[in-house]
Design a protein around this motif. Structure first.
Motif, short mmCIF file in Angstrom:
data_model
loop_
_atom_site.label_atom_id
_atom_site.label_comp_id
_atom_site.label_asym_id
_atom_site.label_seq_id
_atom_site.Cartn_x
_atom_site.Cartn_y
_atom_site.Cartn_z
N PHE A 53 15.87 59.09 -10.00
CA PHE A 53 17.14 59.21 -10.73
C PHE A 53 17.53 57.86 -11.36
O PHE A 53 18.04 57.80 -12.46
N ARG A 54 17.23 56.79 -10.61
CA ARG A 54 17.62 55.45 -11.07
C ARG A 54 17.05 55.12 -12.44
O ARG A 54 17.70 54.45 -13.24
N TYR A 55 15.81 55.53 -12.68
CA TYR A 55 15.12 55.04 -13.88
C TYR A 55 14.72 56.15 -14.85
O TYR A 55 14.20 55.86 -15.91
N ASP A 56 14.95 57.41 -14.49
CA ASP A 56 14.45 58.49 -15.34
C ASP A 56 15.49 58.87 -16.40
O ASP A 56 16.61 58.40 -16.38
N THR B 52 29.43 66.48 -15.33
CA THR B 52 28.36 66.58 -14.32
C THR B 52 28.92 66.19 -12.95
O THR B 52 29.51 65.12 -12.81
N LEU B 53 28.71 67.06 -11.98
CA LEU B 53 29.05 66.69 -10.60
C LEU B 53 27.81 66.09 -9.96
O LEU B 53 26.74 66.73 -9.95
N CYS B 54 27.93 64.86 -9.48
CA CYS B 54 26.80 64.22 -8.80
C CYS B 54 27.11 64.14 -7.31
O CYS B 54 28.14 63.60 -6.92
N ALA C 12 22.14 52.69 -5.70
CA ALA C 12 21.90 52.32 -7.11
C ALA C 12 22.02 53.56 -8.00
O ALA C 12 22.55 53.50 -9.12
N ALA C 13 21.55 54.70 -7.50
CA ALA C 13 21.65 55.94 -8.29
C ALA C 13 23.12 56.31 -8.48
O ALA C 13 23.53 56.74 -9.56
N ALA C 14 23.93 56.11 -7.43
CA ALA C 14 25.36 56.42 -7.54
C ALA C 14 26.03 55.49 -8.54
O ALA C 14 26.89 55.91 -9.34
N GLU C 15 25.62 54.23 -8.54
CA GLU C 15 26.18 53.27 -9.51
C GLU C 15 25.84 53.72 -10.93
O GLU C 15 26.67 53.64 -11.83
N LYS C 16 24.63 54.20 -11.11
CA LYS C 16 24.23 54.67 -12.44
C LYS C 16 25.08 55.89 -12.84
O LYS C 16 25.62 55.95 -13.95
N ALA C 17 25.22 56.83 -11.92
CA ALA C 17 25.96 58.06 -12.23
C ALA C 17 27.41 57.75 -12.60
O ALA C 17 27.99 58.38 -13.49
N LYS C 18 27.98 56.74 -11.92
CA LYS C 18 29.40 56.38 -12.15
C LYS C 18 29.68 55.97 -13.58
O LYS C 18 30.80 56.03 -14.05
N SER D 156 32.05 53.93 -0.02
CA SER D 156 33.05 53.10 -0.71
C SER D 156 32.95 53.21 -2.23
O SER D 156 33.90 52.89 -2.93
N ILE D 157 31.81 53.66 -2.77
CA ILE D 157 31.73 53.75 -4.23
C ILE D 157 31.85 55.19 -4.76
O ILE D 157 31.69 55.43 -5.94
N SER D 158 32.12 56.13 -3.88
CA SER D 158 32.20 57.53 -4.32
C SER D 158 33.65 57.94 -4.52
O SER D 158 34.55 57.40 -3.89
#
Ligand code: F6R
Length: 587
Positions: free
Chosen positions: A318-321, A329-331, A345-351, A370-372
């Motif tokens: 997910f991070r790089y694709d 989009t719900l992640c 890192a994937a969550a940071e990207k989605a944000k 803490s980041i969600s």
């Protein structure tokens, strides 16, 4: 990865470091080390293996007042005593412990070698000790910031100087670091579970601190002092014992019914109103390893109950694709530890694309939480064994509840089903000794299933391979004929998971195609014997017939027990499999 602890305390710093390191072994246990400071200087002890070996090896230094310790999961450099931390600079002036990866270490190392530095280890971390020893700023904090500015990558490190000061210097970027400072004891650690109850500080990226016995001074990257507010420690780790079980893994498998009961209690009155208001066009579920498998199961629930486009993706992909994400989009990020670097890192990207971020985690104070935007507790309770068991079952059950949370009626029904499942599980624990004995000597084992059973097959294969070290692979049953059949030889074990009546004939066809080529078949099913041709199998494990969407939780448990039994028969420690760690905090 790795766990780090630093302590300033006049009486007990060695003991506090050891206690902290024991709690941090979930972050890796390839090697361990401690460096203690007393009036005579620095004393370093290191060993391959666990903290218990380190404790045996380290003499008691009663008059030590500063100490730093490390438990390692090797990234750069083989697992050896030499590469264990703490690492001292060549001139013996600085000792450091590091968690993370210094991505530009080769370039830094080349430059340092040109300046005459000699490296004693194969680690990336040694450049930190070397850089700290390079300049002679009046102020050690200046030195710390100067050296850290050269680093690229992820790091949380503690450094101490070979002088008589009662101080530790710390820096953080992308790897977690926390500080406790009270009653003349200061502790720095990768996880607040190392702290006593009370307040603590959470370091943010590119913050620095000088930690003394009764004071912490924080700095930003410009070297300016900053004020930080403490947070209350809710992470004190209960003393978790094996409670009479031989291993944590076995205990945790047996705790699944109680964990599901806790999930039920914690989610029954949960306020889903915010989520219900979201306009959602599609769902992405992201996790790693076992958590990814629960995402695969979760995607099925979302597609079935909400008729919405849902897809599971491993976080590292997910991070790089090419992910098509937007504000609708719900992640959903799933992580037992909440500290898995790829998932974070994937969550940071989605944000960057959507605010609709839900995390499902077992650790309320975790970085992922803490980041969600919203965090759902999976409520599994502490999971110590590296192989995830009860947490997987709770993740699947929590995703089942979440997918049903959009209408009240459905949710109530779903809750009841979870409760019923937990009751049935209490009475369902099977002895798999014979099954385990049969396959323990094999080199290669296949798992097959269709639909949800395929996901269970993936999870069963992962569990068995990670603690038995047998090459186990799972396939969608229908895929065997597209290549995998070439690997089937006389007596190759194939474990068939078949719980879905609608497609039972199809699954059986695939199994018999393998048998026709010599495979030994084992069956796990909840269907009546006449539907599954029981006589064609070496062994058949019959499960009670529970709700068809939740049977996947029940099916997973014998596979976990099977993996456990095989590992023990092979003389492996199922709680601490080789080369793995409980929280994978590096990429
Ligand atoms: C397997 C296992 C790992 C973890 C994976 C993600 O038994 O434990 O595959 O599931 O490393 O960890 P979390 O869930 O902490 O993000």
């Amino acid at each position: 990865m790795c766990g780090i602890v630093g302590v300033i305390d006049s009486k007990d710093c060695q003991k506090i470091v050891f206690e902290g390191l024991k709690k941090l072994q979930y972050r890796g246990y390839d090697s361990a080390g401690i460096c203690l400071k007393n009036d005579k200087g620095l004393h370093t002890y290191k060993t391959k293996g666990t903290i218990d070996s380190l404790i045996k090896k380290s003499p008691e230094i009663k008059d030590a007042y500063v100490a730093i310790g490390h438990t390692r999961w090797a990234t750069h450099g083989e697992v050896s005593e030499k590469n264990a931390h703490p690492i001292t600079s060549l001139n013996g002036e600085w000792a450091i412990v590091h968690n993370g990866i210094i991505e530009n270490f080769e370039e830094l190392k080349d430059n340092l070698v040109k300046e005459g530095h000699v490296f004693k280890t194969e680690t990336d971390s040694e450049v930190i000790a070397s850089l700290l020893s390079l300049k002679n700023f009046k102020n050690d904090v200046e030195n710390l910031i100067w050296a850290t500015k050269k680093l690229k990558g992820s790091y949380a490190f503690c450094a101490m100087k070979n002088d008589k000061e009662r101080s530790i210097f710390i820096a953080k970027n992308k790897s977690p670091l926390y500080i406790y400072c009270k009653d003349n004891t200061s502790i720095v650690a990768s996880d607040p579970i190392c702290f006593p109850e009370g307040e603590y500080y959470k370091m943010e990226d590119l913050e620095f601190a000088q930690v003394s016995q009764s004071e912490v001074i924080f700095y930003n990257i410009k070297g300016e002092k900053i004020i930080k507010q403490p947070i209350t420690n809710m992470a004190v780790m209960q003393d978790v014992s094996k409670n009479g079980y031989e291993h944590f893994m076995l205990k945790e498998i047996y705790e699944t019914p109680e964990a599901l009961q806790n999930l039920y209690t914690n989610l029954k009155d949960y306020d889903f109103s915010k989520i219900k208001k979201w306009w959602i066009n599609k769902v992405k579920l992201i996790g790693c390893g076992t958590a990814f498998h629960s995402c695969l199961m979760g995607a099925r629930f979302f597609k079935k109950f909400l008729k919405i486009d849902a897809e599971a993706i491993t976080a590292s992909e997910f991070r790089y694709d090419y992910e098509i994400l937007d504000s609708t989009t719900l992640c959903i990020f799933v992580s037992q530890s909440g500290e898995t670097a790829d998932t974070i890192a994937a969550a940071e990207k989605a944000k960057k694309f959507t605010k609709k971020i839900i995390s499902l985690t077992n650790v309320a104070h975790s970085t992922l939480a803490s980041i969600s935007s919203i965090t759902l507790p999976i409520s599994a309770g502490p999971e110590i064994a590296v192989a995830s068991t009860k947490a997987y079952c709770c993740q699947v059950a929590a995703l089942y509840l979440l997918a049903n949370a959009f209408t009240e009626k459905r949710f109530d029904k779903a809750l009841k089903k979870i409760k019923r499942l937990s009751n049935i599980l209490e009475r369902f624990y099977v002895n798999l000794g014979k099954f385990a004995f049969d396959i323990a000597g094999e080199n290669s084992i296949f798992f097959i299933g269709r639909g949800a059973d395929y996901v269970t097959a993936l999870e069963g294969a992962l569990k068995l391979k990670e603690i038995s070290y047998i090459n186990c692979n799972a396939f969608a049953a229908g895929e065997l004929k597209h290549g995998v059949l070439t690997l089937i030889e006389k007596e190759t074990p194939v474990i068939v998971i078949a719980t879905d009546k609608k497609i039972i004939e199809k699954t059986m066809n695939s199994a018999f195609e393998a048998k026709a080529r010599g495979a030994k078949l084992y069956l796990i099913t909840a269907l009546p014997p006449h539907l599954v041709n029981i006589e064609k199998f070496e062994m058949c494990l019959s499960l009670p017939n529970v709700d068809k969407d939740l049977i996947c939780v029940l099916t997973t448990i014998p596979l976990q027990l099977l993996a456990y039994n095989v590992a023990v028969m092979k003389g492996n420690n199922p709680d601490m499999p080789r080369n793995l760690a409980k929280a994978v905090t590096v990429e």
